[in-house]
Scaffold this active site. Sequence first.
Site, PDB file in Angstrom:
ATOM      1  N   SER A   1      -0.147   6.903  -8.010  1.00 15.40           N
ATOM      2  CA  SER A   1       1.125   6.281  -7.527  1.00 15.40           C
ATOM      3  C   SER A   1       2.352   6.956  -8.398  1.00 15.40           C
ATOM      4  CB  SER A   1       1.208   4.887  -7.712  1.00 15.40           C
ATOM      5  OG  SER A   1       2.062   4.607  -6.691  1.00 15.40           O
TER       6      SER A   1
ATOM      7  N   HIS B   1      -3.365   1.255  -0.896  1.00 13.86           N
ATOM      8  CA  HIS B   1      -2.573   1.954  -2.023  1.00 13.86           C
ATOM      9  C   HIS B   1      -3.428   1.544  -3.271  1.00 13.86           C
ATOM     10  CE1 HIS B   1       0.420   4.178  -4.070  1.00 13.86           C
ATOM     11  NE2 HIS B   1       0.597   3.086  -4.864  1.00 13.86           N
TER      12      HIS B   1
HETATM   13  C1  GTR Z   1       6.651   2.083  -4.812  1.00  9.75           C
HETATM   14  C2  GTR Z   1       7.247   3.343  -4.661  1.00  9.75           C
HETATM   15  C3  GTR Z   1       6.184   4.636  -4.712  1.00  9.75           C
HETATM   16  C4  GTR Z   1       5.159   4.205  -5.585  1.00  9.75           C
HETATM   17  C5  GTR Z   1       4.615   3.120  -5.826  1.00  9.75           C
HETATM   18  C6  GTR Z   1       3.858   2.929  -7.081  1.00  9.75           C
HETATM   19  O1  GTR Z   1       7.140   1.038  -4.913  1.00  9.75           O
HETATM   20  O2  GTR Z   1       7.892   3.213  -3.791  1.00  9.75           O
HETATM   21  O3  GTR Z   1       6.968   5.585  -4.812  1.00  9.75           O
HETATM   22  O4  GTR Z   1       5.387   4.914  -6.841  1.00  9.75           O
HETATM   23  O5  GTR Z   1       5.638   2.063  -6.131  1.00  9.75           O
HETATM   24  O6  GTR Z   1       4.064   3.549  -8.252  1.00  9.75           O
HETATM   25  O7  GTR Z   1       3.155   1.859  -7.207  1.00  9.75           O
END
Ligand code: GTR
Length: 433
Positions: A273, A414
Amino acid sequence: MISRSFCLRIWTGWLGCFCLGAWAAQIPRTVPINDVEESVPPYSLPEVLTLRNGQRVTSAQQWPQRRAELVHLFEDHVYGRIPSGLPRQPGWVVETRRDALGGKAIRQRIQIPLTRGPHPILLDLLVYRPSQATKPVPIFLGLNFDGNHTVTPETDVPLARGWVANRPRSGVTNHVANEASRGTDAEAWPIARILERGYGLATAYYGDAEADFDGGWKQGLRGAVAPQGADHHFEPGDWGSIAAWSWALSRALDQLSLDPAIDGQKVALLGHSRLGKTALWAGARDPRFALVIANESGEGGAALARRFFGETTLRINTSFPHWFNGRFKDYNHRIADLPVDQHELAALIAPRPLYIASAEQDRWADPKGEYLGGWHASEVYRLLGKEGLPGPDLPAVNRSVGESVGYHIRSGPHALTEVDWEFYLKFADRHLR
Ligand code: GTR
């Protein structure tokens, strides 16, 4: 002219994305996004193999010139320039345990000073290596989100010292690490499995370098080295926190390279991420990283910025203004003018092996955009005599494709999971053995 149905689809796409996660509640509702593939407008990417002066790069010998140009463009327009003259100091071993993980691991805790002076900013590196190893081991290195104590249930790894994100599931509500959060991220770090496969694992908490909120820099690395400290005013090209975290990764690599039990030529950098974005930028800047893995790195990572799907430049700059430099905000409403796109970041890893991964439900990160980032970077891999991704189409779920650029899209949400790690271990076996 944008048609009414196009607007409607963008609107419904926006609604869908809006429900994707709790964090969405913090994002201004006026900012449009899209998660309908058919609604992605056409876009044209900057050519990775054309110099700014228009000259085509047609041979491997010309690549270093284009590479240097791209690094500068990403510094100036996206991640920001790291000040020159920052110290690179060796760390010290705080503790060695030869009986960790039931005797399977030798575990070390190492502190690396990121700044000078009597009270430096310290990066706590937690290193595991297989106790049976008879020669220097290749090693995975990655920053973690919530502290070293969250990657393992072992009770003698100290809690993270500074600011940590609040996590309701482990009762972290006041930005202070607690015992309830111990081991809560262990699924993302299958240490025993990694060691069993003959690799080491090194990890550090990204917040050691700098806390992840707008203003976190004041107590972090960027504040500590700024001439005016916490009163410092950043110029548009100055570094953001992704650059600061990436600097810390390079210092961790320095440290690992000093250990004769570790093969410093075989350090595989991995990040998930926002830390996947960080891994890509660290790997792009620092060619000593032998292999780079960007797990669901999304916008500002492997996903094409010009592809209007999921998170946008405007959104990321609104939610996380501290991640990038000031100048990147100039592109909030005119992304087509950005002199780079993210396939060029991926290309900066070439010819070293690069792995990009997505998750099917992680639409916010734009899986297809992440894949295409790797696909368009493959042009550079081919120029340098390597094979990249096989074609422009997203492969089937849970299948790994590609040679020197690897890719999979995992079913599910995710996250960094054991399924992802199995693909990474196989990829590393192929390239680091
Ligand atoms: C989210 C963000 C993403 C990603 C994610 C993370 O809120 O929009 O770009 O980086 O966080 O790092 O968990």
